[in-house]
Design an enzyme around this catalytic site. Structure first.
Site, PDB file in Angstrom:
ATOM      1  N   ASP A  67       0.865  -1.277  -0.007  1.00 44.45           N
ATOM      2  CA  ASP A  67      -0.002  -0.177  -0.153  1.00 44.45           C
ATOM      3  C   ASP A  67       0.830   1.341   0.038  1.00 44.45           C
ATOM      4  OD1 ASP A  67       1.123  -0.380   2.641  1.00 44.45           O
ATOM      5  OD2 ASP A  67      -1.094  -0.906   3.453  1.00 44.45           O
ATOM      6  N   GLU A 143      -9.780  -2.020   5.339  1.00 43.42           N
ATOM      7  CA  GLU A 143     -10.314  -1.665   6.672  1.00 43.42           C
ATOM      8  C   GLU A 143     -11.635  -2.503   7.075  1.00 43.42           C
ATOM      9  OE1 GLU A 143      -8.500  -0.021   8.726  1.00 43.42           O
ATOM     10  OE2 GLU A 143      -8.123   2.119   8.233  1.00 43.42           O
TER      11      GLU A 143
END
Ligand code: F6R
Length: 242
Positions: A67, A143
């Site tokens: 990421d 998430e």
């Protein structure tokens, strides 16, 4: 899923580094999926030691990171590109053109996500993917949510993640609120996954690997579906296993 409880952060890092070292020794052209954050720093230190001792070379290794923050370019000291240069790439013989991290400053973020996933496929997937884990159960920046996204995508960071990551920034206002992240499906392209977790703050989330439930509210729970996962934690993170 193989679970190893190490005595402390140093032993956890060494155990994890030994797995990566063996992969590099048996395949000097391996593709390593890398993570940032505090958890893998000791692992990278051990890999640098192995390189400096002449036991491994990164000359033909390729890496692809999980990421990157949106809005930070690679020269920004808090970008994940900068982090990787600092903790690993600048200390070994890797060809930086073989290291891939999403471009957080891409004009067209959707296109960046698509081409990043294509790059992962062109590399043939990760021979091993290193992971940390958020206290909320995130892996990469996937998430907790009612729905998870399969492949590389733009993710809105949760308040708890922004709060946790603010320790790397001068103030919480400076923490980017969005990131480009591999999806769970991108992570699952790895032949093998090694997750490292340390410290008391990770104990609750690590305990959740003991049940057989899968939920997008704990993205890491999906790792129970992968055929080759090793979780290495120190005693503090693994206290419910002792
Ligand atoms: C890092 C990443 C995150 C971290 C996680 C744990 O590239 O994708 O999932 O692994 O936030 O961070 P630390 O290790 O700092 O506790």
């Amino acid at each position: 899923m193989k679970i190893i409880i190490a005595n402390d952060y140093e032993q956890m890092s060494l155990e994890a580094a030994n797995i990566i070292t063996d992969i590099i020794k048996s395949n000097p052209k391996a593709v390593l999926g890398l993570a940032t954050g505090s958890s893998p720093i000791g692992l990278y230190e051990n890999l640098i030691k192995e390189y400096k001792s002449g036991n491994i070379s990164f000359k033909d290794i390729k890496t692809i990171n999980l990421d990157e923050y949106i809005g930070l370019d690679g020269d920004h000291p808090k970008s994940y590109r900068y982090f990787m240069d600092d903790v690993l790439f600048n200390h070994v013989d890797i060809d930086k053109s073989n290291t891939f991290i999403p471009n957080g400053k891409a004009q067209n973020l959707e296109e960046e996500c698509t081409s990043y996933e294509r790059k992962l496929d062109e590399l043939g997937g990760q021979d091993v993917q290193i992971l940390g884990i958020g206290t909320n159960g995130h892996i990469g920046f996937n998430e907790p949510s009612e729905e998870l996204v399969l492949y590389t995508h733009v993710e809105n960071l949760q308040d708890s993640t922004i709060q946790a990551n603010s320790r790397f920034f001068k103030s919480i206002e400076e923490v980017p609120t969005t990131a480009i992240s591999m999806g769970i499906g991108s992570i699952f392209k790895a032949k093998q996954i090694v997750l490292v977790a340390s410290g008391p703050k990770k104990a609750e989330i690590m305990a959740s690997f003991q049940n057989n439930n899968l939920t997008p509210q704990i993205p890491a729970s999906l790792l129970k579906l992968h055929p080759n996962v090793t979780i290495i934690m120190d005693k503090e993170a693994g206290k419910y296993y002792l």
